[in-house]
Design a protein around this motif. Structure first.
Motif, short mmCIF file in Angstrom:
data_model
loop_
_atom_site.label_atom_id
_atom_site.label_comp_id
_atom_site.label_asym_id
_atom_site.label_seq_id
_atom_site.Cartn_x
_atom_site.Cartn_y
_atom_site.Cartn_z
N ALA A 14 0.86 -1.43 -0.05
CA ALA A 14 0.04 -0.13 0.04
C ALA A 14 0.90 1.28 -0.10
N PRO A 15 0.58 2.41 -0.77
CA PRO A 15 1.44 3.50 -0.86
C PRO A 15 1.14 4.39 0.39
N ARG A 16 0.20 4.08 1.23
CA ARG A 16 0.10 4.71 2.52
C ARG A 16 0.39 3.78 3.70
N PRO A 17 0.95 4.42 4.82
CA PRO A 17 1.37 3.68 5.89
C PRO A 17 0.30 3.36 6.69
N TYR A 18 0.38 1.75 7.27
CA TYR A 18 -0.53 1.30 8.23
C TYR A 18 0.17 1.16 9.23
N PRO A 19 0.90 1.65 10.18
CA PRO A 19 1.73 1.25 11.23
C PRO A 19 1.38 0.19 12.43
N LEU A 20 -0.01 0.26 12.41
CA LEU A 20 -0.44 -0.83 13.40
C LEU A 20 0.00 -2.24 12.79
N ILE A 21 -0.11 -2.29 11.58
CA ILE A 21 -0.13 -3.60 10.82
C ILE A 21 1.22 -4.00 10.40
N THR A 22 2.01 -2.81 9.94
CA THR A 22 3.39 -3.12 9.09
C THR A 22 4.34 -2.77 10.13
N GLU A 23 4.26 -2.11 11.09
CA GLU A 23 5.45 -1.69 12.03
C GLU A 23 5.59 -2.51 12.84
N GLY A 73 12.92 -3.40 17.40
CA GLY A 73 13.63 -4.56 17.13
C GLY A 73 12.47 -5.76 16.97
N GLY A 74 11.36 -5.64 17.26
CA GLY A 74 10.25 -6.62 17.10
C GLY A 74 9.88 -6.99 15.66
N ARG A 75 9.06 -7.68 15.43
CA ARG A 75 8.25 -8.14 14.01
C ARG A 75 6.95 -7.58 14.23
N SER A 76 6.58 -7.39 12.69
CA SER A 76 5.33 -6.42 12.68
C SER A 76 4.14 -7.78 12.80
N LEU A 77 2.86 -6.99 13.03
CA LEU A 77 1.77 -8.22 12.90
C LEU A 77 1.82 -8.84 11.50
N LEU A 78 2.25 -8.07 10.55
CA LEU A 78 2.03 -8.44 9.02
C LEU A 78 3.05 -9.73 8.98
N GLU A 79 4.10 -9.45 9.54
CA GLU A 79 5.50 -10.42 9.44
C GLU A 79 4.97 -11.59 10.19
N ARG A 80 4.30 -11.42 11.33
CA ARG A 80 3.82 -12.78 12.35
C ARG A 80 2.83 -13.40 11.80
N PHE A 81 1.77 -12.71 11.40
CA PHE A 81 0.49 -13.12 11.11
C PHE A 81 -0.10 -13.21 9.69
N GLY A 82 0.68 -12.51 8.98
CA GLY A 82 0.29 -12.76 7.27
C GLY A 82 -1.05 -12.16 7.27
N ARG A 83 -1.91 -13.00 6.54
CA ARG A 83 -3.29 -12.37 6.06
C ARG A 83 -4.38 -12.11 7.06
N THR A 84 -3.81 -12.47 8.37
CA THR A 84 -4.91 -12.22 9.38
C THR A 84 -4.23 -10.85 10.28
N ALA A 85 -3.20 -10.21 9.68
CA ALA A 85 -2.53 -9.22 10.56
C ALA A 85 -3.40 -7.80 10.85
N TYR A 86 -4.25 -7.77 10.03
CA TYR A 86 -5.39 -6.57 9.88
C TYR A 86 -6.21 -7.02 11.43
#
Ligand SMILES: Cc1ncc(COP(=O)(O)O)c(C=O)c1O
Length: 439
Positions: free
Chosen positions: A247-256, A261-274
């Motif tokens: 996505a061109p806009r930031p969604y920090p709760l999901i991607t940061e 030093g931790g991992r984002s929800l997207l990295e950990r949970f993939g398609r259920t990150a949102y």
């Protein structure tokens, strides 16, 4: 994609993927009761869950274990409803919350923050408009309205660099001015914006917005999903298809990462990150948890959704056509009517049956509406929609009373307009009640 297994205690007894809608509305999400073999999932009335050990507690909090923590976040009765609704909507994960308003709030809070905006179609439930104009505004989140969802220039004018989402309703309350979901999804796709769709009135029985490109589906599950009108609830469904990383806009709760030093929800949970973000970073913070008892009422109600919807739809189509030819009726706002300019769209999206919440305008303005409303007997005079009872409401003096005259007029809320929610009673009784009231 996830490196954390699902909670083994809550695994559905069977996988219902591939089964029909009527089967999944009964079985999806159920789990085996290992204590008594109870056929209906018992109501899990508990605030919290015992940890097996010191390490177990630490691991659950760290997200290293699949054990439950606290019912503000997740509860077994809620999970039954969540899995059932996710299955019916074709989504990856659902979250049940205390009301439809809470669902809409949490769904959009997971995508926006102070100083950002979203675009909504203008014809939406009055409470949602009030929520956007009052509480969202106080949080610094702005809304821009598109009045003609088919007008691409209007969309282009409203979507800016700080726009973070698009919001719409499939069958708007109360005007039944159905939205071309494919058109709106194409706008969202062009801008790579997540589309959030309120599917309360259509229900997944009529349309599954995720199949049309919605990233998120929300419900006032108080309504048709429950069907009994006995309790308030809301649901958020993550379609699991939006490309957050691209996505061109930031969604920090999901991607940061939540911590350096931790991992984002997207990295950990993939398609259920949102869904993880909405559950853990919004619902768990704000606290609109659904009670286990109401969760139970919700998943019990869903068992009969398709049966109730068939009756709702048949009754509504019969009544809308009957009202249209009544001499004391000025107009009927029901997109499924052959005379409606929206009939082709109603055919394409809904086979001509556009839900059972629509508006009728009686002759005689407010005085006529008052006489009509006060004479109803089978129809209840009340706010709420979508339970088995038929209901009538005068929006101009109730739900829309706080809107100024100009806004009411623009929304088509005229003095003679009454919102009907057609229930599942004998259609002859409903017609007789309306006939008496219109006489
Ligand atoms: C379309 C729609 N969305 C959301 C809501 C809000 O839901 P709740 O009353 O469960 O908070 C309603 C309530 O009428 C509604 O009709």
């Amino acid at each position: 994609m996830t490196d954390i297994p699902d909670d083994s205690l809550l695994q559905p007894e069977y996988d219902w993927t591939g089964y029909g809608f009527d089967t999944r509305q009964i079985h999806a999400g159920e789990y085996a009761d290992t204590v008594a073999g109870a056929r209906i999932p018992p109501i899990a009335l508990t605030a919290g869950y015992r940890f097996e050990s010191w390490d177990d507690g630490r691991e659950r909090f760290a997200g290293e274990s699949d054990g439950l923590i606290y019912s503000r976040q997740r509860n077994p009765s809620g999970s039954v409803a969540e899995r059932r609704i996710a299955s019916l909507e074709g989504g990856a994960e659902a979250i049940v919350v205390a009301s439809g308003q809470a669902a809409i709030t949490a769904a959009l809070f997971a995508l926006t923050r102070s100083g950002e905006r979203f675009v909504s179609t203008a014809s939406i439930y009055s409470g949602t408009r009030i929520l956007f104009g009052r509480s969202f505004a106080r949080m610094g989140i702005g809304v821009d309205y598109v009045w003609n969802p088919l007008d691409d220039e209007e969309w282009e004018r409203q979507i800016g660099p700080d726009t973070k989402a698009i919001f719409t309703e499939t069958i708007p309350n109360p005007k039944n001015d159905i939205v071309d979901i494919d058109h709106v999804a194409a706008v969202a796709a062009r801008h790579r914006l997540p589309l959030v769709v309120d599917n309360t009135i259509a229900t997944p029985y009529l349309v599954r917005p995720a199949e049309h490109g919605a990233a998120v589906v929300v419900h006032s599950s108080t309504k048709f999903l429950s069907g009994h009108g006995a309790a308030i609830s809301g649901t958020i469904v993550d379609a699991g298809t939006f490309d957050w990383a691209g996505a061109p806009r930031p969604y920090p709760l999901i991607t940061e990462p939540p911590v350096p030093g931790g991992r984002s929800l997207l990295e950990r949970f993939g398609r259920t990150a949102y869904a993880r973000a909405a559950r853990e970073a919004v619902v768990n913070d704000l606290g609109p948890a659904l009670s286990p008892f109401t969760s139970f009422l919700l998943h019990q109600g869903i068992e009969t959704l398709s049966l109730r919807m068939e009756r709702h739809l048949d009754n509504a189509a019969t009544i809308a056509a009957w009202l249209e030819q009544h001499p004391n009726v000025e107009s009927v706002d029901y997109a499924g009517l052959p005379s409606s300019v929206q009939r082709p769209l109603a055919e394409r999206l809904y086979g001509g049956r556009t839900g059972s919440v629509f508006a009728v305008t009686v002759r005689g303005g407010e005085a006529g509406a008052r006489r009509f409303t006060d004479r109803l007997r089978v129809f209840s005079r009340m706010t709420n929609i979508g339970d088995v009872r038929s209901m009538a409401l005068h929006p101009a003096t109730t739900t829309h009373a706080s809107f100024d005259g100009e806004l009411q007029e623009r929304l088509g809320i005229t003095p003679g307009l009454i919102r009907l929610s057609i229930g599942t009673e004998s259609v002859g009784d409903l017609l007789a009640d309306l006939d008496r009231a219109l006489a």
